[in-house]
Design an enzyme around this catalytic site. Structure first.
Site, PDB file in Angstrom:
ATOM      1  N   LYS A  28      -4.637   6.534  12.226  1.00 21.88           N
ATOM      2  CA  LYS A  28      -6.048   5.933  12.773  1.00 21.88           C
ATOM      3  C   LYS A  28      -5.988   5.948  14.309  1.00 21.88           C
ATOM      4  O   LYS A  28      -5.418   4.845  14.016  1.00 21.88           O
ATOM      5  CB  LYS A  28      -7.353   4.536  11.938  1.00 21.88           C
ATOM      6  CG  LYS A  28      -7.876   4.840  10.232  1.00 21.88           C
ATOM      7  CD  LYS A  28      -8.398   4.339  10.558  1.00 21.88           C
ATOM      8  CE  LYS A  28      -8.656   4.232   8.780  1.00 21.88           C
ATOM      9  NZ  LYS A  28      -9.880   2.813   8.276  1.00 21.88           N
ATOM     10  N   VAL A  38     -10.982   3.761   3.950  1.00 20.09           N
ATOM     11  CA  VAL A  38     -10.484   4.063   3.133  1.00 20.09           C
ATOM     12  C   VAL A  38      -9.535   3.200   1.741  1.00 20.09           C
ATOM     13  O   VAL A  38      -8.960   2.552   1.571  1.00 20.09           O
ATOM     14  CB  VAL A  38      -9.144   5.350   3.466  1.00 20.09           C
ATOM     15  CG1 VAL A  38      -9.796   6.661   4.138  1.00 20.09           C
ATOM     16  CG2 VAL A  38      -8.383   4.878   4.306  1.00 20.09           C
ATOM     17  N   ASP A  51      -2.782   1.305  11.688  1.00 20.88           N
ATOM     18  CA  ASP A  51      -4.450   1.398  12.017  1.00 20.88           C
ATOM     19  C   ASP A  51      -3.840   0.715  14.035  1.00 20.88           C
ATOM     20  O   ASP A  51      -4.240   2.048  14.774  1.00 20.88           O
ATOM     21  CB  ASP A  51      -4.813   0.158  11.557  1.00 20.88           C
ATOM     22  CG  ASP A  51      -6.560   0.616  11.436  1.00 20.88           C
ATOM     23  OD1 ASP A  51      -6.558   0.192  12.657  1.00 20.88           O
ATOM     24  OD2 ASP A  51      -7.270  -0.275  10.123  1.00 20.88           O
ATOM     25  N   GLY A  88       0.976  -1.090  -0.087  1.00 23.49           N
ATOM     26  CA  GLY A  88       0.375   0.279   0.293  1.00 23.49           C
ATOM     27  C   GLY A  88       0.883   1.612   0.005  1.00 23.49           C
ATOM     28  O   GLY A  88       0.399   2.835  -0.741  1.00 23.49           O
ATOM     29  N   GLU A 118       4.946   4.020   5.890  1.00 18.09           N
ATOM     30  CA  GLU A 118       3.672   3.550   5.736  1.00 18.09           C
ATOM     31  C   GLU A 118       2.526   3.756   5.302  1.00 18.09           C
ATOM     32  O   GLU A 118       2.389   5.423   5.402  1.00 18.09           O
ATOM     33  CB  GLU A 118       2.917   2.626   6.884  1.00 18.09           C
ATOM     34  CG  GLU A 118       3.976   1.799   7.335  1.00 18.09           C
ATOM     35  CD  GLU A 118       2.750   0.261   7.003  1.00 18.09           C
ATOM     36  OE1 GLU A 118       2.138   1.102   5.699  1.00 18.09           O
ATOM     37  OE2 GLU A 118       2.772  -0.279   7.713  1.00 18.09           O
TER      38      GLU A 118
HETATM   39  C1  PRP Z   1      -1.509  -2.718   6.051  1.00 19.50           C
HETATM   40  C2  PRP Z   1      -0.943  -1.084   6.467  1.00 19.50           C
HETATM   41  C3  PRP Z   1      -0.015  -1.581   7.357  1.00 19.50           C
HETATM   42  C4  PRP Z   1      -1.048  -2.201   8.024  1.00 19.50           C
HETATM   43  C5  PRP Z   1      -1.425  -1.495   9.463  1.00 19.50           C
HETATM   44  O1  PRP Z   1      -1.395  -3.214   5.515  1.00 19.50           O
HETATM   45  O2  PRP Z   1      -0.747  -1.139   4.987  1.00 19.50           O
HETATM   46  O3  PRP Z   1       1.032  -2.109   6.397  1.00 19.50           O
HETATM   47  O4  PRP Z   1      -1.875  -2.731   7.472  1.00 19.50           O
HETATM   48  O5  PRP Z   1      -2.125  -2.147   9.986  1.00 19.50           O
HETATM   49  P1  PRP Z   1      -1.990  -1.992  11.409  1.00 19.50           P
HETATM   50  O6  PRP Z   1      -1.964  -0.952  11.819  1.00 19.50           O
HETATM   51  O7  PRP Z   1      -3.401  -2.373  11.409  1.00 19.50           O
HETATM   52  O8  PRP Z   1      -1.098  -3.338  11.504  1.00 19.50           O
HETATM   53  P2  PRP Z   1      -1.997  -4.603   4.225  1.00 19.50           P
HETATM   54  O9  PRP Z   1      -1.951  -5.180   5.372  1.00 19.50           O
HETATM   55  O10 PRP Z   1      -3.593  -4.322   4.560  1.00 19.50           O
HETATM   56  O11 PRP Z   1      -1.216  -4.700   3.385  1.00 19.50           O
HETATM   57  P3  PRP Z   1      -1.164  -3.863   1.422  1.00 19.50           P
HETATM   58  O12 PRP Z   1       0.147  -2.956   2.725  1.00 19.50           O
HETATM   59  O13 PRP Z   1      -0.293  -5.078   1.156  1.00 19.50           O
HETATM   60  O14 PRP Z   1      -2.671  -3.530   1.795  1.00 19.50           O
END
Ligand code: PRP
Length: 190
Positions: free
Chosen positions: A142, A164, A114, A54, A110
């Site tokens: 967030k 989002v 979250d 992401g 990042e």
């Molecule tokens: C998302 C984002 C962070 C993580 C944050 O990645 O890029 O790495 O989640 O979440 P947290 O604070 O609850 O740990 P995702 O796992 O969706 O992978 P992606 O970037 O490949 O979509």
């Protein structure tokens, strides 16, 4: 482009536009200046560690605005909670393979923080590898979703707890290519 003029094909799946391309641009410029200020006098090698997938659009825009020598690395990680444990675990799918980490200032890039689990565990893991310094930069935060304490060193904008998409953020791997960040309509994912 105004919030009403984001006439992209998938705008129809968005309830609202949270950040327009122009707003994202000014956020990345502000972050780049803050990053320059932090690292400009460091004798160590600045290494941006981009967390796939992401963060890719954010990282590519941000790095071109940082007017300092820097190197680029990638990691792919996922976090998963373990029952009622406070910190959960992290799974590394693609690792950072370099032996000069004590000579590096690592800045983890990042797209969103979250629960805080991913960056909390990842920064600890990197510190355990004797990196000279580890800091984090996120486009979105967030704070209302935190499950473990974590405060990013550089933060683009804090957002409410909404689903989002766009500018790297996905729903079921779609929408990452949108040039704006929007709030997905609940009927799409419920
Ligand atoms: C998302 C984002 C962070 C993580 C944050 O990645 O890029 O790495 O989640 O979440 P947290 O604070 O609850 O740990 P995702 O796992 O969706 O992978 P992606 O970037 O490949 O979509």
């Amino acid at each position: 482009m105004s919030k009403k003029e984001c006439a992209c094909y998938d705008e129809r799946d968005c309830k609202t536009i949270l950040l327009t391309p122009e707003e994202i641009d000014s956020i990345t410029t502000r972050l780049a200046r803050a990053i320059e200020e932090t690292y400009k006098d460091s004798p160590k090698q600045l290494v941006l560690v981009v967390i796939l997938k992401g963060s890719m659009p954010f990282a590519t825009d941000l790095m071109r605005k940082i007017h300092l020598p820097l190197q680029l690395e990638f990691m792919k990680v996922s976090s998963y909670g373990v029952g009622t444990k406070a910190s959960g675990e992290i799974r590394i799918h693609l690792d950072l393979l370099r032996e000069d980490l004590p000579e590096c200032d690592v800045l983890v890039i990042e797209d969103i923080v979250d629960s805080g689990r991913t960056l909390s565990r990842l920064t600890q893991l990197l510190k355990n590898r004797n990196v000279n310094s580890v800091k984090t930069c996120t486009l979105l935060d967030k704070p209302s979703r935190r499950e473990v304490p974590f405060v990013p060193d550089f933060c683009g904008v804090q957002i409410p707890d909404e689903f989002v998409i766009g500018y790297g953020l996905d729903y079921a791997e779609e929408y990452r290519n949108l040039p704006f960040i929007g709030v997905l309509k609940p009927e799409i994912y419920s």
